[in-house]
Design a protein around this motif. Sequence first.
Motif, PDB file in Angstrom:
ATOM      1  N   LEU A 185      47.511  37.194  34.389  1.00 46.44           N
ATOM      2  CA  LEU A 185      48.098  37.124  35.728  1.00 46.44           C
ATOM      3  C   LEU A 185      49.150  38.206  35.905  1.00 46.44           C
ATOM      4  N   ASN A 186      49.229  38.749  37.123  1.00 42.01           N
ATOM      5  CA  ASN A 186      50.320  39.686  37.401  1.00 42.01           C
ATOM      6  C   ASN A 186      51.565  38.898  37.808  1.00 42.01           C
ATOM      7  N   SER A 187      52.673  39.580  37.992  1.00 39.33           N
ATOM      8  CA  SER A 187      53.940  38.884  38.243  1.00 39.33           C
ATOM      9  C   SER A 187      53.909  38.070  39.531  1.00 39.33           C
ATOM     10  N   THR A 188      53.263  38.577  40.564  1.00 40.54           N
ATOM     11  CA  THR A 188      53.160  37.827  41.821  1.00 40.54           C
ATOM     12  C   THR A 188      52.373  36.546  41.624  1.00 40.54           C
ATOM     13  N   GLU A 189      51.272  36.630  40.893  1.00 38.48           N
ATOM     14  CA  GLU A 189      50.453  35.452  40.633  1.00 38.48           C
ATOM     15  C   GLU A 189      51.194  34.417  39.793  1.00 38.48           C
ATOM     16  N   VAL A 190      52.005  34.876  38.858  1.00 37.00           N
ATOM     17  CA  VAL A 190      52.778  33.958  38.017  1.00 37.00           C
ATOM     18  C   VAL A 190      53.816  33.207  38.860  1.00 37.00           C
ATOM     19  N   ILE A 191      54.515  33.927  39.718  1.00 39.38           N
ATOM     20  CA  ILE A 191      55.513  33.299  40.586  1.00 39.38           C
ATOM     21  C   ILE A 191      54.854  32.250  41.471  1.00 39.38           C
ATOM     22  N   GLU A 192      53.754  32.614  42.094  1.00 41.21           N
ATOM     23  CA  GLU A 192      53.074  31.692  42.999  1.00 41.21           C
ATOM     24  C   GLU A 192      52.453  30.515  42.245  1.00 41.21           C
TER      25      GLU A 192
END
Length: 119
Positions: free
Chosen positions: A62-69
């Motif tokens: 996962l990229n950072s945006t996907e991890v946050i979401e």
Amino acid sequence: MALRRFRVFCLLFISFDDEKGPEVYRVDPAGYFRGMKGVSIGVKQVPATTFLEKKIKKKADLNSTEVIELAIEALQSSLGIDVRAKDLEVVVVTKENTKFTKLKDDQVEHHLNQIANRD
């Protein structure tokens, strides 16, 4: 006879290994620890951790945006409510920026909107 309530405390440690990548370590009061890709602690830890395990199993990279979401979605799913930006504190640390950075309310709101638009 008075009943005593015991609180169980857990610790979360975050690490980054050049070979394994990012890991979260959950340490329980007995000293047992385990490295994980995603974990939760607290009252709703079982549904939140189950949610994370299912999602991470489907897509581990996962990229950072996907991890946050994903983290916000796990919280919403386990609580059974939609949360608002002012109700959350989201802190991000990356390999590139090892300092803890707290997202502003408008950044959290953006992630909440992205989640809502997907559903």
